[in-house]
Write a protein that holds these residues in place. Structure first.
Motif, PDB file in Angstrom:
ATOM      1  N   LEU A 436       0.903  -1.118  -0.155  1.00 55.82           N
ATOM      2  CA  LEU A 436       0.489  -0.059   0.333  1.00 55.82           C
ATOM      3  C   LEU A 436       1.320   0.813  -0.136  1.00 55.82           C
ATOM      4  O   LEU A 436       1.759   1.664   1.071  1.00 55.82           O
ATOM      5  CB  LEU A 436      -1.013   0.012   0.538  1.00 55.82           C
ATOM      6  N   GLU A 437      -0.015   2.033  -0.220  1.00 61.60           N
ATOM      7  CA  GLU A 437       0.622   3.973  -0.490  1.00 61.60           C
ATOM      8  C   GLU A 437      -0.398   4.401  -0.120  1.00 61.60           C
ATOM      9  O   GLU A 437      -1.431   4.077  -0.066  1.00 61.60           O
ATOM     10  CB  GLU A 437       1.866   4.242  -1.310  1.00 61.60           C
ATOM     11  N   VAL A 438      -0.011   5.887   0.427  1.00 61.71           N
ATOM     12  CA  VAL A 438      -1.596   6.307   0.509  1.00 61.71           C
ATOM     13  C   VAL A 438      -0.884   7.986  -0.334  1.00 61.71           C
ATOM     14  O   VAL A 438       0.532   8.656  -0.700  1.00 61.71           O
ATOM     15  CB  VAL A 438      -1.217   7.018   2.345  1.00 61.71           C
ATOM     16  N   GLU A 439      -2.021   8.795  -0.244  1.00 64.57           N
ATOM     17  CA  GLU A 439      -2.197  10.260  -1.035  1.00 64.57           C
ATOM     18  C   GLU A 439      -2.770  10.633  -0.574  1.00 64.57           C
ATOM     19  O   GLU A 439      -4.253  10.354  -0.089  1.00 64.57           O
ATOM     20  CB  GLU A 439      -2.554   9.502  -2.557  1.00 64.57           C
ATOM     21  N   TYR A 440      -2.405  12.219   0.635  1.00 62.36           N
ATOM     22  CA  TYR A 440      -3.484  13.032   0.982  1.00 62.36           C
ATOM     23  C   TYR A 440      -3.429  13.894   1.059  1.00 62.36           C
ATOM     24  O   TYR A 440      -2.489  14.578  -0.234  1.00 62.36           O
ATOM     25  CB  TYR A 440      -2.739  12.495   2.966  1.00 62.36           C
ATOM     26  N   ASP A 441      -4.791  14.151   1.230  1.00 59.33           N
ATOM     27  CA  ASP A 441      -4.786  16.204   0.991  1.00 59.33           C
ATOM     28  C   ASP A 441      -3.627  16.885   1.645  1.00 59.33           C
ATOM     29  O   ASP A 441      -3.911  16.550   2.890  1.00 59.33           O
ATOM     30  CB  ASP A 441      -6.057  16.658   1.016  1.00 59.33           C
ATOM     31  N   SER A 442      -3.037  17.728   0.319  1.00 61.44           N
ATOM     32  CA  SER A 442      -2.171  18.469   2.596  1.00 61.44           C
ATOM     33  C   SER A 442      -1.620  20.040   1.074  1.00 61.44           C
ATOM     34  O   SER A 442      -1.844  20.533   0.663  1.00 61.44           O
ATOM     35  CB  SER A 442      -0.699  17.478   1.670  1.00 61.44           C
ATOM     36  N   HIS A 443      -0.814  20.512   1.923  1.00 62.43           N
ATOM     37  CA  HIS A 443       0.057  21.341   1.200  1.00 62.43           C
ATOM     38  C   HIS A 443       0.631  21.741   0.656  1.00 62.43           C
ATOM     39  O   HIS A 443       1.493  22.682   0.346  1.00 62.43           O
ATOM     40  CB  HIS A 443       0.050  22.915   2.626  1.00 62.43           C
ATOM     41  N   ASP A 444       1.417  20.679   0.080  1.00 60.07           N
ATOM     42  CA  ASP A 444       2.350  20.321  -0.588  1.00 60.07           C
ATOM     43  C   ASP A 444       2.016  21.407  -1.623  1.00 60.07           C
ATOM     44  O   ASP A 444       1.623  20.315  -3.254  1.00 60.07           O
ATOM     45  CB  ASP A 444       3.080  18.973  -0.702  1.00 60.07           C
ATOM     46  N   ALA A 445       2.281  22.104  -2.686  1.00 59.62           N
ATOM     47  CA  ALA A 445       2.177  22.841  -3.849  1.00 59.62           C
ATOM     48  C   ALA A 445       2.684  21.642  -5.089  1.00 59.62           C
ATOM     49  O   ALA A 445       2.393  21.824  -5.742  1.00 59.62           O
ATOM     50  CB  ALA A 445       2.084  24.417  -4.394  1.00 59.62           C
ATOM     51  N   ARG A 446       3.891  21.467  -5.060  1.00 56.46           N
ATOM     52  CA  ARG A 446       4.483  20.152  -5.970  1.00 56.46           C
ATOM     53  C   ARG A 446       3.639  18.956  -6.016  1.00 56.46           C
ATOM     54  O   ARG A 446       4.213  18.867  -6.913  1.00 56.46           O
ATOM     55  CB  ARG A 446       5.750  19.858  -5.536  1.00 56.46           C
TER      56      ARG A 446
END
Length: 508
Positions: A436-446
């Motif tokens: 598994l990997e995770v994709e989450y909502d963050s402040h990383d604009a890149r």
């Protein structure tokens, strides 16, 4: 020898003195939603442009109808006044399903559309040409009434290619050639997202071109594909979502919009892109002009439900028609983008969902336990690329059209945090051996879509019998409901399979 050298120098000087060839004129096109017919079609549902709420309204809704030559003519005349070259009817015609209630407008609306173009020509108003915005939603079996209802066609097969190509060729067969929009010498076909097909490959564009030339005596296609298709042999690439997220810029193409607001549609929690009295539209045009595109796509002419329209409305009058006219004129005279427009809101304004999860208020830990059925401020969200089901005490991928799921989506209660900035730790208990990997909502604009899909890998794993626990560190989490379905994070299923027994999210 000296004479030859002098002649060569003279020739070079002559060539250098010639003015550069003029750049080809930019084509400006806009998506034209023609599924409206007062009062029952796309007016009756909540959030429609004939009802109250955040949604704007047609100036004269009682006369809006895809069967009305007058209505089409008024829209095309306004586009022509603005300088728009091409209307892209948002086409839902699916071969074999032309009479289905939700799709019938697509075919029935074409003859009055053509009659409107011919009327304008006779009146001395050169109308826009017609390209095609192929709304690929109609590839899905449930849209066409095909079995199985959850299925999606395989566009590498003869049957799938026939469905895809016939949709395009049947549309252009219903429009006289004199009204076809062309770009790069071929009829202009713009594709929506690939999400409604199960498989495709790089040959798809070539297949379409061959089928089109067979039906229309050597005619060519200029294929503009949404970026989600990858490489399918398209001429140009674009991406949907410019009205919400920001201008979508690709080599030769700029897709832009004026703003986005779908709060009037029940059940949606999409962020709102403030128009800022035209500033966001101007900012978008500046980015487009600076990119020197050969094709500008305006998203959209009249999609009222999502608040992206440029057409005249009861609330805003001609404001966006006039702005469009001014910006296209600036583009055409080569005046450059002008002084930089600074936005008050650099990003869309997220909308909280406080309808559930009140128990998470004031807590530092939320969880979803699929063995016991308990949800405490954290819940699963089913989506097109992430169907899910609970079976045998675990959350598992649901049945997608290709038999697999790529993701599992989860929403964090907005009572815990909404559009914040905090560090969290996510602990996932799952079947041993699953990657598994995770994709989450963050402040990383890149990261993808302004940080909405920030990917992280496990920071540590602990196995115990048939189950294991992965820990993921989530710095600068935002959790602003910006992923599909209003989700805040998703598990990336590397092998398209998983059994998730429990999730725990801790504020650190």
């Amino acid at each position: 020898m000296r004479a030859t050298l002098l002649a060569f120098v003279a020739l070079v000087g002559l060539v250098a003195a010639q003015p550069p060839a003029p750049a080809p004129a930019t084509t400006v096109a806009t998506h034209y939603f023609y599924w409206y017919r007062w009062p029952g079609e796309h007016f009756a549902e909540p959030g429609a442009p004939g009802r109250e709420g955040h949604c704007r309204h047609f100036a004269d809704p009682e006369h809006v109808s895809y069967l009305s030559v007058d209505w089409h003519a008024a829209n095309f005349a306004a586009m022509a006044e603005a300088g728009i070259d091409v209307a892209l009817p948002v086409y839902w015609g699916a071969p074999g399903a032309y009479d289905r209630p939700d799709l019938a407008f697509s075919r029935r609306g074409l003859p009055p559309m053509v009659a409107a173009l011919e009327r304008l020509q006779q009146e001395g108003t050169p109308p826009p040409k017609l390209g095609l915005f192929y709304d690929t939603t109609t590839l899905a079996n449930d849209a066409r009434g095909a079995a199985p209802s959850a299925g999606r066609p395989d566009l590498t097969t003869a049957a799938g290619q026939d469905l895809f190509c016939t949709t395009v060729t049947d549309y252009f067969a219903a429009v006289p050639e004199q009204h076809w929009a062309r770009h790069r010498g071929g009829v202009l076909v713009v594709l929506y997202t690939s999400a409604f097909a199960s498989r495709w490959n790089a040959e798809l564009g070539g297949v379409l071109r061959r089928r089109f030339a067979q039906r229309f005596a050597g005619e060519k296609v200029c294929l503009v594909a949404d970026a989600s298709w990858g490489e399918i042999g398209q001429d140009l690439t674009t991406s949907w979502g410019a009205a919400l997220w920001a201008p979508r810029l690709f080599p030769g193409v700029a897709q832009i919009g004026a703003g986005y607001d779908d709060r009037a549609v029940p059940g949606r929690r999409t962020p709102v892109r403030e128009r800022e009295q035209g500033a966001f539209y101007g900012f978008s045009w500046q980015r487009a002009i600076a990119a020197h595109p050969e094709l500008v796509l305006l998203e959209t002419w009249n999609e009222m439900h999502e608040g992206t329209e440029l057409c005249p409305t009861r609330e805003l009058g001609r404001q966006y028609l006039d702005l469009t006219k001014a910006w296209i004129a600036r583009l055409r005279r080569g005046a450059g983008p002008g002084p930089a427009i600074v936005l008050r809101h650099a990003e869309p304004r997220a909308q909280p969902d406080l309808s559930w999860g009140a128990e998470a208020a004031g807590r530092d830990v939320v969880s979803a336990d699929f063995a016991t059925g308990e949800r405490l401020g954290l819940r699963e969200i089913g989506w097109q690329d992430g169907p899910c089901r609970v079976a045998d005490g675990a959350l598992r991928p649901g049945t997608a059209a290709d038999g697999t799921g790529s993701y599992l989506y989860f929403q964090v209660s907005d009572h815990l945090m909404f559009d914040g900035d905090a560090r969290f730790e996510l602990i996932v208990e799952h079947a041993n051996g699953t990657r598994l990997e995770v994709e989450y909502d963050s402040h990383d604009a890149r990261a993808a879509l302004g940080g909405a899909y920030t990917r992280v890998r496990t920071a540590g794993a602990l196995a115990s019998g048939p189950w294991m626990r992965d820990t993921f560190v989530l710095p600068r989490a935002r959790f602003a409901n910006r992923e599909n379905g209003g989700a805040d994070l998703r598990l990336v299923l590397v092998a398209h399979t998983a059994a998730i027994r429990r999730l725990e999210l801790r504020r650190k």
